[in-house]
Scaffold this motif. Structure first.
Motif, PDB file in Angstrom:
ATOM      1  N   GLU A 196       0.815  -1.214   0.000  1.00  0.00           N
ATOM      2  CA  GLU A 196       0.000   0.000   0.000  1.00  0.00           C
ATOM      3  C   GLU A 196       0.851   1.268   0.000  1.00  0.00           C
ATOM      4  N   VAL A 197       1.914   1.269   0.781  1.00  0.00           N
ATOM      5  CA  VAL A 197       2.763   2.469   0.794  1.00  0.00           C
ATOM      6  C   VAL A 197       3.422   2.656  -0.568  1.00  0.00           C
ATOM      7  N   ALA A 233       2.304   1.643  -3.447  1.00  0.00           N
ATOM      8  CA  ALA A 233       1.277   2.046  -4.416  1.00  0.00           C
ATOM      9  C   ALA A 233       0.932   3.521  -4.248  1.00  0.00           C
ATOM     10  N   LEU A 234       0.703   3.917  -3.016  1.00  0.00           N
ATOM     11  CA  LEU A 234       0.355   5.320  -2.770  1.00  0.00           C
ATOM     12  C   LEU A 234       1.500   6.244  -3.161  1.00  0.00           C
ATOM     13  N   GLU A 251       1.671   6.472  -6.982  1.00  0.00           N
ATOM     14  CA  GLU A 251       0.501   7.198  -7.493  1.00  0.00           C
ATOM     15  C   GLU A 251       0.564   8.681  -7.151  1.00  0.00           C
ATOM     16  N   SER A 252       0.848   8.976  -5.883  1.00  0.00           N
ATOM     17  CA  SER A 252       0.727  10.370  -5.449  1.00  0.00           C
ATOM     18  C   SER A 252       1.960  11.201  -5.792  1.00  0.00           C
ATOM     19  N   VAL A 253       3.125  10.581  -5.806  1.00  0.00           N
ATOM     20  CA  VAL A 253       4.344  11.346  -6.110  1.00  0.00           C
ATOM     21  C   VAL A 253       4.581  11.424  -7.618  1.00  0.00           C
ATOM     22  N   LYS A 270      14.590  -2.277   0.655  1.00  0.00           N
ATOM     23  CA  LYS A 270      13.702  -1.921   1.757  1.00  0.00           C
ATOM     24  C   LYS A 270      14.565  -1.612   2.983  1.00  0.00           C
ATOM     25  N   PRO A 271      14.172  -0.682   3.798  1.00  0.00           N
ATOM     26  CA  PRO A 271      12.983   0.150   3.609  1.00  0.00           C
ATOM     27  C   PRO A 271      13.259   1.246   2.590  1.00  0.00           C
ATOM     28  N   PHE A 272      12.305   1.453   1.710  1.00  0.00           N
ATOM     29  CA  PHE A 272      12.471   2.523   0.733  1.00  0.00           C
ATOM     30  C   PHE A 272      11.887   3.814   1.294  1.00  0.00           C
ATOM     31  N   ASP A 273      12.327   4.913   0.704  1.00  0.00           N
ATOM     32  CA  ASP A 273      11.777   6.216   1.070  1.00  0.00           C
ATOM     33  C   ASP A 273      10.576   6.467   0.155  1.00  0.00           C
ATOM     34  N   PRO A 274       9.373   6.537   0.700  1.00  0.00           N
ATOM     35  CA  PRO A 274       8.189   6.699  -0.150  1.00  0.00           C
ATOM     36  C   PRO A 274       8.237   7.948  -1.023  1.00  0.00           C
ATOM     37  N   LEU A 275       8.966   8.941  -0.565  1.00  0.00           N
ATOM     38  CA  LEU A 275       9.000  10.187  -1.331  1.00  0.00           C
ATOM     39  C   LEU A 275       9.951  10.110  -2.517  1.00  0.00           C
TER      40      LEU A 275
END
Lengths: 152, 123
Positions: free
Chosen positions: B15-16, B18-19, B22-24, B105-110
C-alpha cells in the motif's frame, strides 16, 4: 498513535499532521491485493494538501496508523521468541519465525519514517540468522529497544 | 501515464509503495499479493514495469521472475526487485537474475518513484 502534533519522523522528514487537532487523514478501503487503499487527505488544517510530497506524507502517516496493530503483533511475536530463548526453549521453527518477523519489520519501519527501528530489527534478524546459541539477554535488550523506538 | 504492477505479500509495503507511486509520480498502479497472482495480473494488464518483493511465501520473487521469463507475452516487461536483504552476496545474486534492477527496503516513499524511474532509464 502517541506523539506530538509535530512528530518529526527521522530520515524522511515526515511531520505528522494527523495529530494536530484537525484529524488524521482517513483511510478507507482494502488491503486485499486488488488495489491500494482509498485515502482522504485532510491537510494540515489550512486546506487540503496539494503538493505530491505533502499528499504522500499524509497518506503514509495514515497507513502507519492502520499498520500499528500489525506492528504490535509482530513485536509480540518477538517477545514470545525472547521468552523461549530465556528458558532455552527456542525451537528452530520458532527461531525461523522470529527471524522472518524481524526481517519484515526491518523492511517496513524505515519506510514509515522509523530508521532506528529498521536498524534494530535488522540486528535481531542477523542474530537469529547466525548459527549457534542465541544470546537471550541481548535478544531481549534489542527487542525492548525496538519497541521503545516506536510510538505504539 | 506509466502503469506499474506491484507484487508483494505484505499489505503495508504494497500500500505504501502504491500510494507513493501514485501520489508522487502520478503513475497508475495495480497490485498483487503473491507471485502467482502477479503473473496472472501481468498477463491481463501488460504493465510498463513490475516492482516485486523478493521474499514471498510459496513463490518468491526470483522464482516468479523466472516463470515470467518463460512466457513470451510478459517476458519483456522490466522487473525491479525489492528486497530487505542488505548483504552483498544477496545483491549480486539478485542482479545476476537478469532483472532490470534491485531496490532496497525500507524505501523512502517520497523518492521511490524517482529511484524506480532511474533504474528503468525513464526520463
Amino acid at each position: 498513535m502517541n506523539g506530538s502534533g509535530s512528530d518529526l519522523r527521522h530520515g524522511l522528514g515526515f511531520v505528522r499532521n494527523g495529530s494536530n487537532g484537525h484529524g488524521p487523514a482517513k483511510l478507507n478501503g482494502s488491503s486485499n491485493g486488488h488495489g491500494p487503499a482509498k485515502v482522504q487527505v485532510n491537510g494540515n488544517g489550512h486546506g487540503p494538501a496539494t503538493r505530491p510530497g505533502d499528499v504522500a506524507r499524509e497518506l503514509i502517516s495514515a497507513l502507519w496508523e492502520r499498520s500499528v496493530p500489525l506492528i504490535s503483533d509482530r513485536l509480540n511475536g518477538l517477545d514470545i521468541a525472547c521468552e523461549a530463548a530465556v528458558v532455552g526453549r527456542l525451537s528452530p521453527i520458532m527461531r525461523r519465525g522470529a527471524m522472518d518477523t524481524a526481517h519484515k519489520l526491518a523492511g517496513s519501519l524505515g519506510m514509515f519514517g522509523y530508521p532506528r527501528g529498521t536498524e534494530l530489527a535488522r540486528e535481531i534478524e542477523q542474530m537469529l540468522e547466525d548459527g549457534g546459541v542465541v544470546d537471550a539477554g541481548l535478544l531481549r535488550e534489542l527487542v525492548l529497544e525496538l519497541r521503545a523506538s516506536l510510538p505504539l | 501515464m506509466r502503469r506499474i504492477l506491484i507484487i508483494d505479500d505484505e499489505d503495508d509495503i504494497r500500500e505504501v509503495a502504491a500510494l507513493s507511486l501514485e501520489s508522487v509520480a502520478g503513475w497508475s498502479v495495480m497490485t498483487a499479493c503473491s507471485g502467482a497472482e502477479g503473473i496472472v495480473a501481468a498477463h491481463a494488464e501488460q504493465p510498463d514495469a513490475i516492482l516485486m518483493d523478493v521474499m514471498m511465501p510459496s513463490m518468491d520473487g526470483p522464482t516468479t521472475f523466472r516463470e515470467m521469463q518463460r512466457s513470451p507475452e510478459i517476458a519483456n516487461i522490466p522487473v525491479v526487485l525489492l528486497t530487505a536483504k542488505v548483504q552483498g552476496v544477496d545483491q549480486r545474486r539478485f542482479a545476476g537474475l537478469g532483472v532490470a534492477g534491485v531496490l532496497f527496503k525500507p524505501f523512502d516513499p517520497l523518492t521511490l518513484a524517482h529511484q524506480m524511474a532511474a533504474t528503468l532509464g525513464w526520463s
